[in-house]
Each structure stands twice: as C-alpha cells, then as structure tokens.
Write an enzyme that holds these catalytic residues in place. Sequence first.
Site, PDB file in Angstrom:
ATOM      1  N   ASP A  30     -18.252 -41.286 -74.037  1.00  0.00           N
ATOM      2  CA  ASP A  30     -17.260 -40.934 -73.024  1.00  0.00           C
ATOM      3  C   ASP A  30     -17.692 -41.511 -71.673  1.00  0.00           C
ATOM      4  OD1 ASP A  30     -14.933 -38.428 -72.876  1.00  0.00           O
ATOM      5  OD2 ASP A  30     -15.683 -39.289 -71.003  1.00  0.00           O
ATOM      6  N   ILE A  31     -16.730 -42.064 -70.948  1.00  0.00           N
ATOM      7  CA  ILE A  31     -17.014 -42.690 -69.654  1.00  0.00           C
ATOM      8  C   ILE A  31     -17.386 -41.651 -68.594  1.00  0.00           C
ATOM      9  CG2 ILE A  31     -14.661 -42.646 -68.665  1.00  0.00           C
ATOM     10  CD1 ILE A  31     -15.050 -45.635 -67.998  1.00  0.00           C
ATOM     11  N   ASN A  87      -8.511 -31.793 -77.940  1.00  0.00           N
ATOM     12  CA  ASN A  87      -7.549 -31.181 -77.031  1.00  0.00           C
ATOM     13  C   ASN A  87      -6.149 -31.632 -77.437  1.00  0.00           C
ATOM     14  OD1 ASN A  87      -9.597 -29.998 -75.409  1.00  0.00           O
ATOM     15  ND2 ASN A  87      -9.898 -31.943 -74.349  1.00  0.00           N
ATOM     16  N   GLY A  93      -5.308 -29.569 -72.361  1.00  0.00           N
ATOM     17  CA  GLY A  93      -6.185 -30.427 -71.564  1.00  0.00           C
ATOM     18  C   GLY A  93      -6.317 -31.836 -72.093  1.00  0.00           C
ATOM     19  N   GLN A  94      -5.337 -32.275 -72.904  1.00  0.00           N
ATOM     20  CA  GLN A  94      -5.406 -33.638 -73.445  1.00  0.00           C
ATOM     21  C   GLN A  94      -4.924 -34.629 -72.381  1.00  0.00           C
ATOM     22  OE1 GLN A  94      -2.911 -34.374 -76.887  1.00  0.00           O
ATOM     23  NE2 GLN A  94      -3.945 -36.300 -77.380  1.00  0.00           N
ATOM     24  N   SER A  95      -5.780 -35.587 -72.023  1.00  0.00           N
ATOM     25  CA  SER A  95      -5.384 -36.581 -71.016  1.00  0.00           C
ATOM     26  C   SER A  95      -5.053 -37.933 -71.632  1.00  0.00           C
ATOM     27  CB  SER A  95      -6.477 -36.732 -69.952  1.00  0.00           C
ATOM     28  OG  SER A  95      -7.683 -37.162 -70.538  1.00  0.00           O
ATOM     29  N   HIS A 100      -8.324 -37.990 -80.847  1.00  0.00           N
ATOM     30  CA  HIS A 100      -9.777 -38.166 -80.716  1.00  0.00           C
ATOM     31  C   HIS A 100     -10.448 -36.799 -80.700  1.00  0.00           C
ATOM     32  CE1 HIS A 100      -8.152 -37.772 -76.648  1.00  0.00           C
ATOM     33  NE2 HIS A 100      -9.308 -37.229 -76.288  1.00  0.00           N
ATOM     34  N   HIS A 102     -13.944 -34.804 -79.391  1.00  0.00           N
ATOM     35  CA  HIS A 102     -15.119 -34.836 -78.521  1.00  0.00           C
ATOM     36  C   HIS A 102     -16.291 -34.245 -79.291  1.00  0.00           C
ATOM     37  CE1 HIS A 102     -12.829 -35.358 -74.627  1.00  0.00           C
ATOM     38  NE2 HIS A 102     -11.860 -34.853 -75.386  1.00  0.00           N
TER      39      HIS A 102
HETATM   40  P1  AMP Z   1      -8.895 -35.755 -73.463  1.00  0.00           P
HETATM   41  O1  AMP Z   1      -8.766 -35.317 -72.011  1.00  0.00           O
HETATM   42  O2  AMP Z   1      -9.269 -34.660 -74.396  1.00  0.00           O
HETATM   43  O3  AMP Z   1      -7.656 -36.513 -73.880  1.00  0.00           O
HETATM   44  O4  AMP Z   1     -10.120 -36.756 -73.505  1.00  0.00           O
HETATM   45  C1  AMP Z   1     -10.036 -38.060 -73.025  1.00  0.00           C
HETATM   46  C2  AMP Z   1     -11.435 -38.503 -72.709  1.00  0.00           C
HETATM   47  O5  AMP Z   1     -11.448 -39.911 -72.636  1.00  0.00           O
HETATM   48  C3  AMP Z   1     -11.990 -37.978 -71.382  1.00  0.00           C
HETATM   49  O6  AMP Z   1     -13.173 -37.220 -71.627  1.00  0.00           O
HETATM   50  C4  AMP Z   1     -12.282 -39.255 -70.592  1.00  0.00           C
HETATM   51  O7  AMP Z   1     -13.456 -39.161 -69.827  1.00  0.00           O
HETATM   52  C5  AMP Z   1     -12.400 -40.290 -71.691  1.00  0.00           C
HETATM   53  N1  AMP Z   1     -12.082 -41.652 -71.316  1.00  0.00           N
HETATM   54  C6  AMP Z   1     -10.989 -42.086 -70.638  1.00  0.00           C
HETATM   55  N2  AMP Z   1     -11.025 -43.427 -70.501  1.00  0.00           N
HETATM   56  C7  AMP Z   1     -12.168 -43.847 -71.101  1.00  0.00           C
HETATM   57  C8  AMP Z   1     -12.778 -45.126 -71.294  1.00  0.00           C
HETATM   58  N3  AMP Z   1     -12.217 -46.252 -70.843  1.00  0.00           N
HETATM   59  N4  AMP Z   1     -13.953 -45.187 -71.954  1.00  0.00           N
HETATM   60  C9  AMP Z   1     -14.531 -44.051 -72.418  1.00  0.00           C
HETATM   61  N5  AMP Z   1     -14.001 -42.811 -72.271  1.00  0.00           N
HETATM   62  C10 AMP Z   1     -12.836 -42.712 -71.627  1.00  0.00           C
END
Ligand code: AMP
Length: 114
Positions: A30-31, A87, A93-95, A100, A102
């Site tokens: 994760d970034i 999420n 809390g899914q962004s 995916h 975690h």
């Molecule tokens: P979620 O909020 O559960 O959808 O998780 C999305 C995750 O993706 C978050 O923890 C972000 O930090 C991660 N993320 C977003 N863009 C990147 C990226 N380019 N490389 C690695 N992780 C990312």
Amino acid sequence: MEDCIFCKIVSGGISSQRVYEDSQVLVIRDINPQAPVHLLLMSKKHIASALDVSEADVPLIVRIMVVASQLARKEGLAERGFRLLTNVGREGGQSVPHLHFHLIGGRQMSWPPG
Ligand code: AMP
C-alpha cells in the site's frame, strides 16, 4: 476498466511495489501504509467490490485467501496475528472500486474499527 487505478496497476500502466503475482491475483504494498506491513491483494480481473463477487469467482477468492496466508507467514505475521479485510462502498470506507483485501499487521490492532 479504463478509469480504474488498480486495473492500471495490474497492467503496469501505474508503477507499484509488487510483492506477488499469479494469473489471477496481484499483491502490492500500500502506498499509504497503516501498519509496518500493509499489503493489498487484488483481483487481476476488474470486480468493483465484494458485492459483485459471483459463484464463478469462488476459485479466485479462495486463491486470494491462500496467497494471504502464505504472505502473512512470509512477512512474519503468522504468530503475532494480523488483519485481513475488504472495505465495501462509501460507509465501508472503500476508496478504490476494484476488489482488494488489505493485509495489515506488525502492530496491535484495536476493535471496533473506526
Ligand atoms: P480502500 O480505501 O479500502 O479502497 O483501499 C484503497 C487503498 O489503496 C488505500 O489504502 C490506498 O492507500 C491504496 N492505494 C491507492 N493508490 C495506490 C497506489 N498507486 N499504489 C498503492 N496503493 C495505493
């Protein structure tokens, strides 16, 4: 999917720190890590969220669970414990709308989650 950031990571269009890959699953770091170990296990195929998983995806989901347990051992989390979660949607809390999980560990987790 054209506008999906994780599809772009899968295709290599966006760089990432790859940890594991097979024909169905990609795992990256994760970034924005929330713990000493924070991996994202994603389906290579675009599935928007756990809500969109179908019977045909059973082998894929099992594969993700097997890879998660292998990587948890490899990262030294098996004895200590860790969290494995997905999420779903706005309140979940899914962004990123691409399925995916975690895998988070290396520190004490609390409950309930925020
Ligand atoms: P979620 O909020 O559960 O959808 O998780 C999305 C995750 O993706 C978050 O923890 C972000 O930090 C991660 N993320 C977003 N863009 C990147 C990226 N380019 N490389 C690695 N992780 C990312």
